[in-house]
Scaffold this active site. Structure first.
Site, short mmCIF file in Angstrom:
data_model
loop_
_atom_site.label_atom_id
_atom_site.label_comp_id
_atom_site.label_asym_id
_atom_site.label_seq_id
_atom_site.Cartn_x
_atom_site.Cartn_y
_atom_site.Cartn_z
N GLN A 188 0.82 -1.06 -0.21
CA GLN A 188 0.05 -0.36 -0.29
C GLN A 188 0.64 1.02 0.20
OE1 GLN A 188 -3.31 1.21 0.69
NE2 GLN A 188 -2.31 3.64 1.34
N THR A 189 0.88 2.32 -0.29
CA THR A 189 1.21 3.68 -0.93
C THR A 189 0.34 4.62 -1.33
OG1 THR A 189 3.82 4.67 -1.64
CG2 THR A 189 2.74 3.31 -2.94
N ARG A 190 1.00 5.66 -0.83
CA ARG A 190 -0.03 7.28 -1.32
C ARG A 190 0.70 7.95 -1.67
NH1 ARG A 190 -0.65 10.15 4.01
NH2 ARG A 190 -0.54 8.40 5.83
N HIS A 194 10.41 6.09 -3.25
CA HIS A 194 11.90 5.94 -2.87
C HIS A 194 12.56 4.63 -2.36
CE1 HIS A 194 11.19 10.38 -3.48
NE2 HIS A 194 9.95 10.39 -2.74
N HIS A 197 11.06 2.62 -0.02
CA HIS A 197 10.56 1.87 -0.22
C HIS A 197 10.30 0.63 -1.26
CE1 HIS A 197 8.18 5.15 2.11
NE2 HIS A 197 7.75 4.00 2.55
N GLY A 282 4.97 -0.96 6.74
CA GLY A 282 5.38 0.26 7.74
C GLY A 282 5.39 0.36 8.80
N ARG A 283 6.39 1.59 9.52
CA ARG A 283 5.98 2.39 10.85
C ARG A 283 4.81 3.22 10.18
NH1 ARG A 283 11.47 3.32 13.31
NH2 ARG A 283 10.88 5.71 13.24
N ASP A 284 4.03 3.99 11.48
CA ASP A 284 3.29 4.71 10.88
C ASP A 284 2.40 4.52 9.39
OD1 ASP A 284 1.30 7.17 12.31
OD2 ASP A 284 3.00 8.43 10.63
N HIS A 285 2.00 3.00 9.31
CA HIS A 285 1.28 2.66 8.95
C HIS A 285 0.05 3.41 7.86
CE1 HIS A 285 -0.32 0.25 5.19
NE2 HIS A 285 -2.05 0.37 5.84
N ALA A 286 -0.48 4.55 7.83
CA ALA A 286 -1.37 5.08 6.84
C ALA A 286 -2.10 6.36 8.66
CB ALA A 286 -3.25 4.02 7.51
#
Ligand SMILES: [Zn+2]
Length: 378
Positions: A188-190, A194, A197, A282-286
């Site tokens: 998942q990405t928004r 880089h 990721h 990841g850390r702090d997802h969403a």
């Protein structure tokens, strides 16, 4: 897409992929119309396509309350966020037409119930804050005061922004099966991808058959990088740095809720419906601002037994290029101090790109930097 056996893939949440698509009914013009917000339109499309299986419609009170209080549907199945339709008044008839803000009718809902809900409680439990500066909370507080529940049948969908990236769970499952993938990790990405990721998607890919790069293209905050620029970045990166037979790029049509930990669970369950057996967290997802602790989105997975979610979360630390290691690394794998790490803040990266400067290749692939510089220029 041709029919391929998809039974070697993970089963959808609840066991079967929901299909709530159907024909435009003859009496459509006689039905009362309920106008949906763009977030509700996005949820509607995901219900119809099976992305939110086992949901067949907007949630009833029992399911809603259990989700808010216990992270479970009425059936006891894990679920993390309400999927509800807000209205002012109960409709007259037992069926209503659902339309988008332009008035285009998209679906019919069979009215099951209309109920009051407590916005403070929903905010407190789902977003862990009642602060209206939080974009998810602000949206919740601006909503109409009642929820309308019922099964939906969608007969029309808004034109997707990226037609060739608009794959439903059925389509991604067929695509995975066609490629012979069984274990697939979803990412998942928004944001543009880089090196950090890229690294974690590749570390994850080393252990499975395929990678689904699944950028969220639904509503986001105004200050996120526009979806068309991000998509150009993903294409460039994938074309140049990933083997074509190991990666699939597709759009995730959800609207961001910025609910951090709960959204991580929700994102994982959705990806399970798309056929992913693994999901990168990841850390702090969403997350947004500093409403959530760094590891909250990973810790919340411990609230379920692993077999309950079935999809396997893969947790990652922040990663970076380490000059001493001569490779990408993270606090888990690199013993060197910060001076050796190539780290740039988001603000710094934006500043470089806006000035037409290419960030270090240890931070961003130059081809991706070019796309971003071009976007800032125009
Ligand atoms: Zn190192």
């Amino acid at each position: 897409m041709t029919a391929v056996a998809t039974d070697r893939l993970i089963r959808p949440h609840g066991g079967a992929l929901v299909d709530r698509t159907g024909e435009r009914p003859d009496d459509l013009d006689s039905l009362e119309v309920v106008v949906l917000t763009s977030r509700e339109v996005s949820d509607l499309g995901m219900i119809a396509s099976g992305a939110l299986s086992p949901l067949e419609g907007f949630m009833g009170r029992e399911g809603y309350e259990r989700v808010v209080d216990e992270l479970r549907l009425a059936s006891g199945l894990p679920w993390a966020l309400p999927v509800c339709l807000a209205v002012n008044e109960a409709p007259q008839g037992d069926r209503v037409a659902l339309a988008d803000e332009s008035g285009r009718k998209l679906a019919v809902l069979e009215v099951a119930e209309v109920y009051e809900y407590d916005k403070n409680r929903e905010a407190e439990n789902c977003f862990r804050t009642t602060d209206e500066a939080h974009p998810g909370v602000a949206r919740l507080y601006a909503q109409k005061p009642k929820y309308l529940a019922g099964r939906v049948t969608g007969f029309e969908r808004p034109e997707p922004e990226f037609v060739e990236l608009a794959l439903d769970p059925r389509d991604t499952r067929a695509a995975f099966a066609e490629r012979g993938w069984r274990r697939v990790v979803g990412f998942q990405t928004r944001n543009p991808i880089h090196r950090a990721h890229e690294y974690l998607t590749k570390v994850a890919l080393e252990t499975v058959d395929g990678l689904l790069v699944h950028p969220l293209v639904g509503d986001t905050k105004g200050d996120d990088v526009p979806a068309n620029v991000r998509v150009a970045c993903y294409r460039t990166l994938i074309d140049d740095y990933y083997p074509a037979d190991r990666v699939l790029l597709s759009a995730f049509p959800a609207a961001m809720r910025y609910a951090g930990p709960r959204e991580a669970i929700w994102h994982a369950i959705c990806r399970k419906n798309y056929g992913c057996s693994h999901f990168i967290v990841g850390r702090d997802h969403a997350g947004v601002g500093d409403y959530y602790g760094t590891y909250d989105a990973q810790l919340i997975f411990d609230e379920f037994e692993p077999h309950e979610l079935d999809i396997e979360p893969m947790f990652f630390e922040h990663s970076y290029w380490c000059k001493a290691c001569g490779s990408m690394a993270s606090a888990k794998t690199c013993p060197h101090d910060k001076e050796q790490h190539v780290f740039l803040s988001g603000t710094k990266v934006r500043e470089l790109l806006e000035n037409g400067e290419v960030p270090p290749t240890e931070f961003t692939r130059p081809e991706v930097a070019e796309v971003l510089i071009e976007a800032y220029r125009s």
